[in-house]
Design a protein around this motif. Structure first.
Motif, PDB file in Angstrom:
ATOM      1  N   GLN A   1      38.854  25.930 -74.183  1.00  0.00           N
ATOM      2  CA  GLN A   1      38.257  24.610 -74.367  1.00  0.00           C
ATOM      3  C   GLN A   1      39.348  23.557 -74.576  1.00  0.00           C
ATOM      4  N   ALA A   2      40.352  23.883 -75.383  1.00  0.00           N
ATOM      5  CA  ALA A   2      41.462  22.948 -75.622  1.00  0.00           C
ATOM      6  C   ALA A   2      42.215  22.672 -74.319  1.00  0.00           C
ATOM      7  N   LYS A   3      42.433  23.719 -73.525  1.00  0.00           N
ATOM      8  CA  LYS A   3      43.126  23.558 -72.244  1.00  0.00           C
ATOM      9  C   LYS A   3      42.340  22.633 -71.316  1.00  0.00           C
TER      10      LYS A   3
ATOM     11  N   ALA B   1      42.586  19.086 -72.668  1.00  0.00           N
ATOM     12  CA  ALA B   1      43.927  18.537 -72.438  1.00  0.00           C
ATOM     13  C   ALA B   1      44.106  18.117 -70.977  1.00  0.00           C
TER      14      ALA B   1
ATOM     15  N   LEU C   1      37.570  15.909 -78.960  1.00  0.00           N
ATOM     16  CA  LEU C   1      38.465  16.457 -79.985  1.00  0.00           C
ATOM     17  C   LEU C   1      37.673  16.888 -81.220  1.00  0.00           C
TER      18      LEU C   1
ATOM     19  N   ILE D   1      36.180  20.291 -80.655  1.00  0.00           N
ATOM     20  CA  ILE D   1      37.135  21.382 -80.880  1.00  0.00           C
ATOM     21  C   ILE D   1      37.243  21.672 -82.380  1.00  0.00           C
ATOM     22  N   GLU D   2      37.313  20.629 -83.190  1.00  0.00           N
ATOM     23  CA  GLU D   2      37.362  20.813 -84.642  1.00  0.00           C
ATOM     24  C   GLU D   2      36.112  21.532 -85.139  1.00  0.00           C
TER      25      GLU D   2
END
Length: 112
Positions: free
Chosen positions: A41-43, A46, A63, A66-67
C-alpha cells in the motif's frame, strides 16, 4: 506421594513451549501478511504521489489510511498476544493442578 519439583518445572516449560510454538506460527503468518499489505500500500501511494496521480488535496487522506492500517495491525497483534498469554497461563496452571491432584488426590479445576 511427593511433588517432583524438577519434573514439574520441566512439564511447565513443555506446556508453555507448546502453546508458544503453535501460536507464534499463527501470529508470524498473520503479521507477515499484514506487513506485506502495508508495504505494498505504501509503495502504491508513493508511486501515485510521485507521478502526481494523487494531488496535495488527497495526499493526507491516503497517508492517514496507511496510519490507520498500521494502528489496526498493532491492535490486532496486541489482541493475539493477549490470547496467547492466556493460553500459556491456562497450560501452566493445568500442569500444576494435575501435579497437585496426583499428590493430594483432590480434584482441582482451573478458574475461568
Amino acid at each position: 506421594m511427593s511433588l517432583d519439583v524438577t519434573q514439574l518445572i520441566s512439564d511447565i516449560k513443555d506446556a508453555a513451549s507448546t502453546v508458544i510454538e503453535h501460536d507464534i506460527t499463527e501470529i508470524r503468518g498473520f503479521s507477515e501478511r499484514q506487513l506485506s499489505a502495508l508495504a505494498l500500500q505504501a509503495k502504491l501511494i508513493a508511486k501515485a504521489i510521485a507521478e502526481n496521480e494523487i494531488g496535495e488535496d488527497l495526499r493526507d487522506y491516503f497517508l492517514d489510511s496507511i496510519e490507520d492500517m498500521a494502528l489496526n495491525f498493532a491492535r490486532t497483534l496486541r489482541g493475539l498476544l493477549a490470547v496467547t498469554i492466556e493460553k500459556i497461563w491456562n497450560a501452566v496452571v493445568g500442569v500444576i493442578w494435575t501435579a497437585l491432584e496426583a499428590c493430594t488426590g483432590i480434584s482441582l479445576k482451573i478458574a475461568s
